[in-house]
Design a protein around this motif. Structure first.
Motif, PDB file in Angstrom:
ATOM      1  N   ARG A 576       0.575  -1.410   0.053  1.00 55.45           N
ATOM      2  CA  ARG A 576       0.083  -0.448  -0.020  1.00 55.45           C
ATOM      3  C   ARG A 576       0.749   1.312   0.223  1.00 55.45           C
ATOM      4  O   ARG A 576       0.913   2.270   1.418  1.00 55.45           O
ATOM      5  CB  ARG A 576      -0.827   0.112   1.328  1.00 55.45           C
ATOM      6  CG  ARG A 576      -1.724  -1.362   1.631  1.00 55.45           C
ATOM      7  CD  ARG A 576      -3.012  -0.833   2.297  1.00 55.45           C
ATOM      8  NE  ARG A 576      -3.165   0.606   3.034  1.00 55.45           N
ATOM      9  CZ  ARG A 576      -4.021   0.218   4.477  1.00 55.45           C
ATOM     10  NH1 ARG A 576      -3.209  -0.520   5.527  1.00 55.45           N
ATOM     11  NH2 ARG A 576      -4.196   1.638   4.612  1.00 55.45           N
ATOM     12  N   ASP A 578       0.962   4.401   0.066  1.00 51.40           N
ATOM     13  CA  ASP A 578       0.419   5.620   0.656  1.00 51.40           C
ATOM     14  C   ASP A 578       0.850   6.359   1.140  1.00 51.40           C
ATOM     15  O   ASP A 578       1.978   5.762   1.824  1.00 51.40           O
ATOM     16  CB  ASP A 578      -1.474   5.613   0.374  1.00 51.40           C
ATOM     17  CG  ASP A 578      -0.957   4.663   1.651  1.00 51.40           C
ATOM     18  OD1 ASP A 578      -0.740   5.059   2.414  1.00 51.40           O
ATOM     19  OD2 ASP A 578      -2.437   3.600   1.841  1.00 51.40           O
ATOM     20  N   ASP A 603       0.413   6.544  -6.733  1.00 54.71           N
ATOM     21  CA  ASP A 603       1.264   5.542  -6.260  1.00 54.71           C
ATOM     22  C   ASP A 603       2.667   5.590  -6.804  1.00 54.71           C
ATOM     23  O   ASP A 603       3.710   5.482  -5.564  1.00 54.71           O
ATOM     24  CB  ASP A 603       1.031   4.533  -6.246  1.00 54.71           C
ATOM     25  CG  ASP A 603      -0.563   3.684  -5.137  1.00 54.71           C
ATOM     26  OD1 ASP A 603      -0.808   4.978  -4.682  1.00 54.71           O
ATOM     27  OD2 ASP A 603      -1.330   2.826  -5.611  1.00 54.71           O
TER      28      ASP A 603
END
Length: 770
Positions: A576, A578, A603
């Motif tokens: 992930r 982020d 991303d």
């Protein structure tokens, strides 16, 4: 003796000048062979016509060797290597034994030229048959060089491909036959004729020069040498094995006296390559020559259709993608190509492309196109590569192969930390396995320790038997902060030891001379002779940041800033990417990053500070970022079967020895100076620790408050000993640490307190009661 214009001469008839000429030819051929052997495509950009970059060429003959090798390879392709080798062999034959050879005439030179041209044509007719070699030389579309390609283009119109192969084969055969007749036929004819004459008439004297010498060679073998061999060799043969047996017996007796340290060092053996699967990649080619030419022509037509003044120059085929180089006309902006990204995808019929404006270090714009056939990269092929074998990196990590097929290896010790991010199924976990295998093939458990953190509980389960582990694989997220804080304390401890020893980093500390060393640490204990590398690997950072973000981020920041010198390194992976997971603090302290395929450019911006990761293909396709540079790499594939074999092989040699890192200790990261972490045995009350009473007895009876001394006496880990000292401080047995030296404590009692937990008031500083 003459035949068809070829005059055979004896060596005595050659003058000194001819000998110098033959020696000159041999030296020239040897020099050209060395230039070709060390030819490196990175030295020269074939089509730009010169040395690229500011670095000195890799070729051993410098710029001269690079240009000579470039000219030969570009002109004749693979035929240059064969021709130089053939000329060298023929010249050596004439230099060492110049009998029964024909004189060098224009016919001889014409045969060499015919051989070179025919062989270039033959290579050009089979562009895909030599892809492994041509890929290394960056001449996938020119296996026969420019000459071979021109010949094939001309003959293909008249004779088609089959006819061109026949013409080339005939030319090679005819030229080799003529060279054989000039250099070797006379010699072999003479050898066979003499052997035949000896078999029929053994006493006949040859009519060639030096007949006496030939006669003397035969007579000693028959008359003098044979009889003594029967009489004298027999006793020698009987005695030699006895002497060898005595020597072997002495060696076997001496082996038990080998020092114990040496026996222990030899007990562990690094994993061998037979544990890994041998993948036959010779038949698994990347982009074929026809595919490359088709893509180049399609791209050129698209550029011409939109009026873009640019020329497709060349291509470099990699395991998964092919890089097409485009030369922009003067005055045309480099980013013009980016505006036609969608049209390029349509023209090439590609699922995705990546445009480089420009290619780093070159004056071209690059377009990376996926290959129709993906070529896998095995771990074994990387370990067998000379770059890995000759690597002098302290902690080498295998990544895979770049677009030009070069094995990519990085040094974690100089990185010194690594951030990995990518979507699910992009190859992130496989990359982590390859990194771990890289370290296991380099270091044993005495030189490398691992802390594996796996919140998903499945990725690192296969490594639970490794003797390299400092602690069992951590799967509870609430223990991660404790493990990282232990790493921070270990970092500070090591840096203090380096300061005492006068060393700057782990390498200089481990390589110092300890003979006659009398240095002591702050607790009065001798300095350790050697310290291992410690690598902390976190598989999924997102789950950890959701539970204890502040502690983890602070610990990672401290480790990233100072742990390199201490030999402690961190590898972080997340799916992930982020900003809540990869925060600005983490990004600023982890400049070396690997990005796999992600969902979008946002991303990609989070990981790489730029676009590119969204255009990756998955299955190990990655971008490696170091500073401002990015390189596309096809990651290696490690099968689960291979990984399990390696782990089982290592685990069968050494037992596991864990460090008790989850203890109640003074926390340098917290504001109040302390933290309450779970004890190694799961207890929080000091009185419940079975070793506490024994530790108190040792400290009071021997008046030693050192945690390292308690560690040796009880045979426990350092952190466990430090925990027991902290318990004694709470119970008033030892004082708090000295502010100037936190490792120095004062003993406050003269006898052990009551077993029921009494205060033992009579023991506190009242010497009159004794």
């Amino acid at each position: 003796m003459t035949s068809s214009g070829a005059t055979f001469r004896n060596e005595d008839s050659q003058g000194q000048q001819s000998g110098y000429g033959r020696l000159f030819v041999v030296l020239i051929c040897a020099m050209l062979a060395v230039c070709l052997y060390f030819f490196n495509p990175d030295d020269i950009d074939y089509f730009s016509g010169g040395i690229t970059g500011t670095m000195f060429p890799i070729n051993v003959f410098g710029k001269f060797g690079a240009y000579v090798a470039w000219a030969l390879v570009l002109t004749f392709g693979l035929a240059a290597y064969v021709t130089i080798g053939l000329i060298f062999i023929c010249a050596m034959r004439r230099l060492l034994y110049n009998k029964y050879v024909s004189s060098v005439s224009w016919d001889y030179l014409a045969a060499l030229i015919l051989f070179t041209l025919s062989l270039s044509l033959l290579f050009a007719t089979h562009p895909d048959s030599f892809s492994n070699w041509t890929s290394r030389l960056n001449i996938r579309t020119l296996p026969g060089g420019v000459v071979g390609r021109k010949e094939f283009s001309a003959l293909q119109v008249i004779l088609n491909s089959a006819g061109s192969v026949i013409v080339a084969s005939c030319g090679v055969f005819a030229s080799l036959l003529y060279l054989w007749y000039c250099d070797w036929a006379g010699l072999f004819k003479r050898i066979f004729s003499r052997s035949g004459s000896k078999a029929t008439e053994p006493t006949e004297v040859d009519d060639e020069p030096m007949p006496e010498v030939s006669h003397e060679r035969i007579s000693p073998q028959v008359v003098e040498v044979a009889p003594p061999s029967v009489v004298e060799l027999e006793p020698v043969v009987r005695e030699v094995p006895k002497a060898e047996a005595v020597v072997e017996k002495k060696q076997k007796v001496a082996n038990p006296s080998m020092p114990a340290a040496r026996v222990k060092a030899e007990a562990y053996k690094l994993p061998h390559l037979d544990l890994l699967n041998k993948v036959d990649t010779a038949s698994q080619t990347a982009a074929s020559a026809s595919e490359i030419e088709h893509n180049q022509e399609a791209l050129q037509k698209m550029l011409d259709a939109f009026g873009v003044e640019a020329t497709v120059v060349s291509s470099v085929a990699g395991p998964q993608v092919t890089l097409i180089k485009i030369s922009m006309a003067p005055g045309v902006l480099a980013n013009t190509i980016q505006r036609y990204e969608a049209n390029i995808m349509m023209a090439l019929q590609a699922t995705s492309i990546r445009i480089l404006t420009p290619i780093p270090g070159e004056n071209f714009v690059g377009v990376e196109v996926p290959n129709k056939v993906m070529k896998p990269v095995s771990v074994r092929s990387l370990l067998e590569d000379p770059l890995w074998i000759k690597s002098k990196y302290h902690i080498p990590l295998m990544l895979g192969k770049n677009i030009s097929g070069k094995t990519m290896i990085i040094d974690l010790a100089s990185a010194p930390h690594l951030l990995i991010a990518g979507a699910t199924g992009s190859g992130k976990s496989v990359c982590m396995n390859v990194l771990i295998l890289s370290m296991l093939f380099k270091y044993g458990p005495d030189d490398l320790k691992l802390i594996l953190i796996d919140p998903k509980m499945v990725e690192f389960a296969a490594y639970k038997k490794l003797p390299h582990l400092l602690t069992p694989v951590i799967v509870e997220t609430d223990k991660v902060a404790a493990a990282l804080k232990w790493a921070v304390r270990e970092m500070d401890r090591r840096l203090a030891l380096f300061a005492i020893a006068g060393k700057l980093d782990l390498k200089s500390f481990n390589t110092r001379s300890t003979e006659g060393e009398e240095l002591m640490d702050s607790e009065g204990e001798p300095l350790p002779e050697k310290l291992p590398y410690i690598v902390v690997i976190i598989d999924e950072l997102a789950d950890i940041m959701s539970t204890s973000k502040q502690d983890v981020e602070t610990a990672l920041s401290r480790l990233a800033a100072k742990a390199r010198a201490a030999g402690i390194h961190v590898i972080i992976a997340t799916q992930r990417p982020d900003v809540k997971v990869i925060t600005g603090t983490i990004k600023s302290n982890f400049p070396k990053r690997i990005a796999f395929q992600v969902a979008g450019h946002v991303d990609s911006q989070t990981i790489l500070d730029g676009k590119g990761a969204e255009a990756l293909l998955g299955k190990g396709d990655m971008l490696y970022k170091t500073g401002l540079q990015m390189e596309r790499i096809q990651g290696a594939m490690a099968q689960n079967e291979e990984r399990n074999k390696v782990v089982d092989y290592i685990a069968s040699q050494r037992p596991q020895e864990f460090e008790d890192i989850f203890v109640t200790v003074e926390d340098p990261l917290s504001e109040d100076g302390g933290m309450d972490l779970p004890l190694g045995n799961g207890s929080k009350e000091s009185g419940e620790d079975p070793l506490y009473d024994k530790a108190v007895h040792i400290v009071i009876s021997e008046k030693r408050t050192s945690a390292s001394y308690l560690q040796r006496r009880l045979g426990i880990g350092f952190n466990k000993a430090a925990t027991l000292i902290e318990m004694m401080e709470k119970n008033g047995i030892v004082s708090a640490p000295d502010p100037s030296n936190r490792n120095v404590r004062e003993l406050l009692v003269t006898s052990a307190p009551d077993q029921d937990g009494g205060d033992a008031d009579d023991d506190f500083g009242d010497d009159d009661d004794k």
